[in-house]
Design an enzyme around this catalytic site. Structure first.
Site, PDB file in Angstrom:
ATOM      1  N   MET A  97     -11.110 -72.682  41.238  1.00 36.00           N
ATOM      2  CA  MET A  97     -11.093 -72.728  39.779  1.00 36.00           C
ATOM      3  C   MET A  97     -10.369 -73.953  39.240  1.00 36.00           C
ATOM      4  SD  MET A  97     -12.691 -70.165  38.583  1.00 36.00           S
ATOM      5  CE  MET A  97     -12.129 -70.265  36.879  1.00 36.00           C
ATOM      6  N   ARG A  98      -9.854 -74.800  40.156  1.00 32.64           N
ATOM      7  CA  ARG A  98      -9.037 -75.920  39.697  1.00 32.64           C
ATOM      8  C   ARG A  98      -9.837 -76.859  38.782  1.00 32.64           C
ATOM      9  NH1 ARG A  98      -4.649 -77.633  42.863  1.00 32.64           N
ATOM     10  NH2 ARG A  98      -5.782 -77.093  44.752  1.00 32.64           N
ATOM     11  N   ALA A  99     -11.095 -77.089  39.161  1.00 29.98           N
ATOM     12  CA  ALA A  99     -11.915 -78.020  38.394  1.00 29.98           C
ATOM     13  C   ALA A  99     -12.093 -77.520  36.966  1.00 29.98           C
ATOM     14  CB  ALA A  99     -13.267 -78.194  39.063  1.00 29.98           C
ATOM     15  N   LEU A 117     -10.087 -75.617  35.225  1.00 30.39           N
ATOM     16  CA  LEU A 117      -8.834 -75.789  34.488  1.00 30.39           C
ATOM     17  C   LEU A 117      -8.595 -77.245  34.108  1.00 30.39           C
ATOM     18  CD1 LEU A 117      -6.487 -73.406  36.484  1.00 30.39           C
ATOM     19  CD2 LEU A 117      -6.970 -73.303  34.037  1.00 30.39           C
ATOM     20  N   VAL A 118      -8.806 -78.129  35.084  1.00 26.46           N
ATOM     21  CA  VAL A 118      -8.581 -79.551  34.819  1.00 26.46           C
ATOM     22  C   VAL A 118      -9.532 -80.030  33.735  1.00 26.46           C
ATOM     23  CG1 VAL A 118      -8.772 -81.867  35.780  1.00 26.46           C
ATOM     24  CG2 VAL A 118      -7.676 -80.068  37.105  1.00 26.46           C
TER      25      VAL A 118
END
Ligand SMILES: [Zn+2]
Length: 645
Positions: A279-281, A283-284
């Site tokens: 899910m990092r992408a 959020l970023v």
């Protein structure tokens, strides 16, 4: 760093590089985005642009005398120079840019804790490192791809948590370390591992402009700057002030920017369509879109913000194989498709990844096996790569660069013993220290339960870990090997070994021999991509000058020993052992006897001449058959067990 004679090139004077400038500015507005990775060839002024950023950042107010740059309004409760009284007045200073040199030690980065004083005097003596210096400013790492993995991990952890944590055998220090992390790298010198790539918030690709007018303007400004740095800076002072003010204004606006559901759906749809992990992408991308909105003075994220955020946040996060080029831009068509699908779905509810997920499988399926054409003049394409067994120097090294191949003693790894430290204590071995102190407690006048420790009781752990090696391939490309299917298998084997070297962060080089001579197809490099490219194009046929191949390998290794003396080499000779041209290879092999070596025996067919085995004996190394190279081969397992025993 006030009063420093060095004048940085003004940010507002930089021509072009729009993506890079935007990525840096957005991080300045919202450091939570997670930093910027800047990829590009040499001579593209990456470093100049990065270094010019610090001057735009708002000044910070710090507690006087605090080496950890505490904010007097909210001092860090765990500050090693604290506790600070509340209501202190501070002094303002410019935001700093701390630069991490590529050879930096872990102590230099994280700070060092004097364990001897902690144990024997009961004080925490902590020397701040670069993470402390960068707090509330910028941490810049040039050539981040050449940094040891564990240092990159440490940086990215600190950047993500906003905290630096140094712990040695139960004595720990933590302090605030919030900084904007910027790394630059030249991909020709080797890629960053995908796991690390993904942890930089944004990534931009930098190229020199192809527009002659723009290039002329770059040169004009650079010449003017070099002739009179102070005068040049003064001419751009107004532009610098405007940018600085805009950053401050955007920071103030940031918490109020709204992220409407439609925009959020656009973000998640794009991430799903590009098949990014975790899910990092998402959020970023959300943070980037919000920061862009604040930067542009808007109160709400638009679809344009989402599109721009995707271009900065996704290119380095696409799922890909290691030989894929991470510098390849984003597939604009897919981006637009995902955005329009998300928009048309409007109120269709949380129907996870309907169309997006299905479309994503089309990528990268072009590799097939490529053998359909079969034009005779084309070089044989490598067979599909597989996981290979570990080839490594048999002897234990002494402190080579950190990696995942050869065994070495050093500062990390598993503990294999204890000793009295020669210099400063590095890694306490607590049980050994207690054992050393225990017999002397009565004579030292111990009363009660507290152990009386003295400096000469201290024992340090002897550790054994893994090092990174130079793996030099010496590959027979002669006619005896050139049966097409055979060469495919050989190329597939070398490709598999290259893949293995990539994962273990080794340096690789490639020497080939055929006809009357040997050539260095690839000088030692960290770029496995280059090596695999050279391998695929490798032509085959002709006589077999095995001795020439070995002599060439010897020269490459000698040069590399001068250049990179800590790194041990592993020579992998891929051959059937025949030689049909030049001197007897046994003499050439004996000259290489000090080098760890493995001969991959490509001899084929029922008649086994055992030439490769003889060659391995002359090299003082081992021979394995091509078929034994795969990690799951039973014979490999048996051999490993025997070697350990
Ligand atoms: Zn402090």
């Amino acid at each position: 760093m006030t009063g420093h004679p060095f004048t940085a090139y003004p940010f507002s004077a930089v021509v072009g590089h729009d993506d890079l400038k935007l990525a840096l500015l957005l991080n300045a507005v919202s450091p939570a985005i997670g930093g910027v990775l800047v990829r590009g060839e040499k001579g593209t002024a990456k470093s100049t642009v990065v270094r010019s950023l610090a001057a735009l950042l708002p000044e910070v107010t710090v507690v006087a005398g605090c080496r950890f740059s505490c904010d007097p309004a909210a001092p860090d409760p765990s500050c090693p120079d604290g506790p600070h009284e509340s209501g202190l007045s501070g002094r303002p200073r410019p935001a700093r840019l701390a630069e991490l040199p590529v050879g930096a030690s872990e102590d230099r980065v994280a700070g060092s804790l004097d364990l001897e004083r902690a144990l024997t005097e009961g004080v925490k003596a902590f020397e701040p490192g670069l993470l402390a210096a960068a707090h509330r400013g910028v941490l810049y790492v040039d050539e981040v791809n050449l940094l040891h993995d564990h240092l990159v991990d440490l940086l990215l952890d600190a950047a993500a948590m906003g905290v630096a944590h140094v712990e040695r055998e139960g004595v720990s220090v933590r302090h605030a370390a919030r900084f904007l992390l910027v790394g630059t790298m030249n991909p020709e010198e080797g890629e960053l591992r995908p796991q690390l790539l993904d942890r930089f918030g944004l990534a931009v690709e930098v190229r020199a402009s192809r527009d002659p007018d723009e290039r002329a303007e770059v040169v004009r400004r650079r010449l003017a700057f070099d002739a009179d740095p102070a005068g040049f800076a003064a001419a751009y002072a107004g532009g610098e002030r405007d940018l600085a003010r805009r950053i401050t204004a955007a920071r103030d606006r940031l918490p109020g920017v709204a992220l409407p559901d439609a925009a959020l759906r656009g973000i998640t749809a794009v991430c799903a369509a590009f098949d990014v992990e975790g899910m990092r992408a998402d959020l970023v991308m959300a943070r980037t879109a919000v920061a862009l909105s604040a930067w542009e003075g808007r109160a709400e994220v638009t679809s344009g913000d989402v599109r721009a955020a995707a271009r900065l946040a996704l290119p380095h996060r696409r799922r890909r194989d290691p030989f894929d080029d991470p510098g390849r831009g984003l597939d604009e068509e897919r981006l637009e498709q995902a955005l329009s699908e998300a928009a048309s779905e409007s109120d269709d509810g949380p129907d996870d990844d309907g169309p997006g997920g299905g479309g994503a499988s089309g990528d990268g399926s072009g590799d097939g096996d490529g053998s359909g054409g079969g034009a005779a003049s084309q070089p044989a394409q490598p067979g599909a790569p597989y996981r290979t067994r570990l080839l490594a120097p048999a002897a234990v090294g002494r402190g080579g660069p950190a990696g995942r191949r050869g065994r070495t003693t050093g500062e990390s790894g598993r503990t294999v013993g204890a000793r009295t430290p020669g210099g400063r204590l590095r890694r306490l071995d607590l049980p050994a220290t207690l054992a050393a102190a225990a017999p002397h407690q009565r004579e030292r006048g111990r009363a009660g339960s507290g152990l009386v420790l003295r400096r000469d009781d201290l024992r340090e752990a002897v550790r054994e870990g893994r090092e990174s090696n130079l793996v030099l391939f010496c590959v027979d490309a002669s006619g005896s090997m050139a049966a097409r299917a055979r060469m495919r298998a050989v190329k597939g084997a070398v490709l598999s070994l290259l893949l293995d070297a990539y994962q273990r962060r080794d340096k690789v080089g490639l020497v080939t021999f055929r006809g009357e001579d040997a050539t260095v197809a690839l000088p030692p490099t960290s770029s496995v991509e280059l090596a695999s490219g050279r391998l695929a194009r490798l032509a085959t046929g002709g006589r077999t000058p095995l001795a020439a191949g070995l002599r060439r390998a010897e020269r490459v290794l000698a040069a590399e020993r001068l250049r990179d003396p800590r790194r041990r080499a592993l020579l992998v000779v891929v051959t059937d052992g025949r030689h049909t041209f030049g001197p007897d290879p046994v003499d050439a092999a004996r000259r290489l006897a000090g080098v760890a070596s493995v001969v991959v025996d490509c001899e084929h067919g029922p008649v086994r001449l055992g030439l490769a085995g003889r060659l391995a004996a002359a090299l003082g190394g081992t021979a394995i058959r091509l078929e034994e190279l795969a990690a799951d081969h039973l014979a490999a397992v048996v051999r490993d067990v025997r070697r350990v025993a």
